[in-house]
Design a protein around this motif. Sequence first.
Motif, short mmCIF file in Angstrom:
data_model
loop_
_atom_site.label_atom_id
_atom_site.label_comp_id
_atom_site.label_asym_id
_atom_site.label_seq_id
_atom_site.Cartn_x
_atom_site.Cartn_y
_atom_site.Cartn_z
N HIS B 15 1.01 -1.18 0.02
CA HIS B 15 -0.08 -0.12 0.15
C HIS B 15 0.87 1.13 0.07
O HIS B 15 2.19 1.28 0.11
N ALA B 16 0.11 2.41 -0.16
CA ALA B 16 1.01 3.68 0.32
C ALA B 16 2.08 3.75 -0.58
O ALA B 16 2.01 3.50 -1.80
N ARG B 17 3.34 4.09 0.09
CA ARG B 17 4.57 4.37 -0.67
C ARG B 17 5.10 3.11 -1.33
O ARG B 17 5.44 3.25 -2.51
N ALA B 20 3.29 2.76 -4.62
CA ALA B 20 3.65 3.85 -5.50
C ALA B 20 4.99 3.56 -6.13
O ALA B 20 5.15 3.68 -7.52
N GLU B 24 5.16 2.38 -10.27
CA GLU B 24 6.33 3.41 -11.16
C GLU B 24 7.17 2.52 -11.81
O GLU B 24 7.48 2.58 -12.71
N ILE B 51 -1.57 1.76 -9.65
CA ILE B 51 -1.60 1.95 -8.18
C ILE B 51 -2.92 1.54 -7.71
O ILE B 51 -3.00 0.99 -6.47
N LEU B 52 -4.14 1.94 -8.32
CA LEU B 52 -5.23 1.68 -7.91
C LEU B 52 -5.72 0.07 -7.62
O LEU B 52 -6.23 -0.53 -6.58
N SER B 53 -5.10 -0.58 -8.82
CA SER B 53 -5.33 -1.96 -8.63
C SER B 53 -4.37 -2.65 -7.50
O SER B 53 -5.03 -3.45 -7.15
N MET B 55 -3.64 -1.35 -4.90
CA MET B 55 -4.53 -0.95 -3.48
C MET B 55 -5.54 -2.08 -3.23
O MET B 55 -5.79 -2.27 -2.18
N GLY B 56 -6.10 -2.25 -4.48
CA GLY B 56 -7.39 -3.10 -4.10
C GLY B 56 -6.93 -4.74 -4.06
O GLY B 56 -7.74 -5.44 -3.70
#
Lengths: 561, 92
Positions: B15-17, B20, B24, B51-53, B55-56
């Motif tokens: 998650h989070a950092r 990301a 990237e 990133i949305l995938s 996180m999910g």
Amino acid sequence: MSSITGAGVSPGRVIGPVLQMPPAVPEPDAAVGLPAEASIEAETERLKTAAKAVQAGLKARAANASGDAAEVLKATALMAADPMLLKSAAKLLAAGRSTERAVWEAAEQVAAQLKALGGYMAERAADVLDVRARIVAELRGVPAPGIPDSDVPFILAADDLAPADTATLDPAKVIALVTAGGGPQSHTAILARALGLPAVVAAEGVTSIPSGTEVFVDGSAGLVVPEPGETERTAAAAYAARGALPAFDGTGTTADGRLVPLLSNVGDGEGALAAAAAGAEGVGLLRTEFCFLNRDEEPSFEEQSAAYKAVFDAFPGKKVVVRTLDAGADKPLPFLTDATEPNPALGVRGYRTDKAHPGVLQRQLEAIAAAAGQSEAEVWVMAPMISAASEAAHFAGLCEAAGLKTPGVMVEVPSAALTAGAILEAVDFASIGTNDLTQYTMAADRQLGPLAELTDPWQPAVLQLIKATVDGAAATHQPPKPVGVCGEAAADPALAVVLVGLGVNSLSMNARALSGVAALLKTVTLEQAKEAARLAVTADSAETAKAKVRANLPMLETLGL
Amino acid sequence: MPERIATVASRVGLHARPAAIFAEAAAEQPVEVTIGLEGTPADEALDASSILSLMGLGAEYGAKVVLRAEGEGADAALESLAQVLETDHDAE
């Protein structure tokens, strides 16, 4: 452009460029599909370009930010051109949605999924919705929503600020707040005072000042002057050159040595530590809602007592006044309050919820008593929204049963001020909540801009009720039982002097206001405070009360208050 | 199709950092890379650069995930992304 007058709610005089807060991005109409002449390929490409532009903007901001803010911005930048988001938007676009509507719905789905995951992910849902609004704004060619980004410090102009805006407000960039709506006790005003920013609210016309225009803001006089002249420049320069207020030394006193304990209003353990560091002589108002808000059910005994103890531990040997749960009106709770009340401000709120839902208050008192037993703070407890002496007596009985020694009440309803004598037969102290007392005395909703003049705690009627409370206390007991003030009024240095002159024993405020109130109080004798009180109580309006008292306290200028 | 299994090393999970950083890195690869929890079907795998995938996905600390890619440079891409996953970015 002529100058604009509003309500000055936080002192200070500054000059700077205005930036207008862009309006929120409205939801694209679902009934409007893709125009017949538009090509899906071209629109998908336009969407990608807009997303990339938003991403680039956020990345640039991330590069200028540091720490957690930079990390959040970086992650948000990635979301803006997220391949999954763009793919689902492209699918909706191909199914006939307009470009704006497609990205709107796609982000909606993603946000819902994140919300369903709960915790950290649910918090990120707000970032997805922020990105969505930015993309739609980009597609429309209108400014991005939210507090504008700027390289230079600026004066933020808005219709009104919502609590959500305050999280993104950078006090290093924003040097003053001016709003067309709001009143002396609106969110904008409370925020400005907490951050120490000059602010003028209820200033109709400030939203028409073009962004970039230089303006002068006087947060004491309530003045906004576009294209300032020599007079304004001198005033702003004098304010900028003022000496920093001395830090509060931990003893509130008048010039002639009358002690007036200066306490702080806090909401949790972290706030209590900050207040103690700012020199607060105790806590005059511990809001206990933080334990309860956003909850579907009552927090456990253990959870509550641990939260209260965290606050008590910041003030060993000092007074901490706990306000029992103040739910209802603007703070609804699903297990306690009825959301369908036609008039919630006059409904079952505060102490009144005990009748409809007995037990919650009793359990809270027991949790407070348990936390008090394990700490060294001197714990007092008070009930909000008390209207009659019989309620005060019942509350005192509940406190006694829980083993709490010092019960008290809030005075927020005019009837409580008028019957303070009888109320103080039943309990040991009273604390005046000036925000609600003003609202109920003047019959004016404190969030309404057009009523700003009425929702001002300088209203002589409000001051007379404060005097009635003090007089009631004096008529009942010798020495009189203590009467404090814990509303926003106590944070206004000039008004604080008036309150002391009216006979109020202690003042409780946000920690930020302590140094200003303490510094002014130190320059005033009790006799001068009484004279200020006399001037204010006999004035014919809030405005004249304030003007007369300020004119009588020249040290306000010197201190830059 | 080349595959590589990796274990999430960041204490906060993917998650989070850490998410990301990983998204990237995935976007910079010459091939499209997918990610799925170990044991889930390949056709349910998600775009690793989203990133949305990520996180999910709900990949917590210690979770095993499968990275897949096809085409020229696939093996190198998988290897480099696996290394990103197996670094604890919160410890840096």
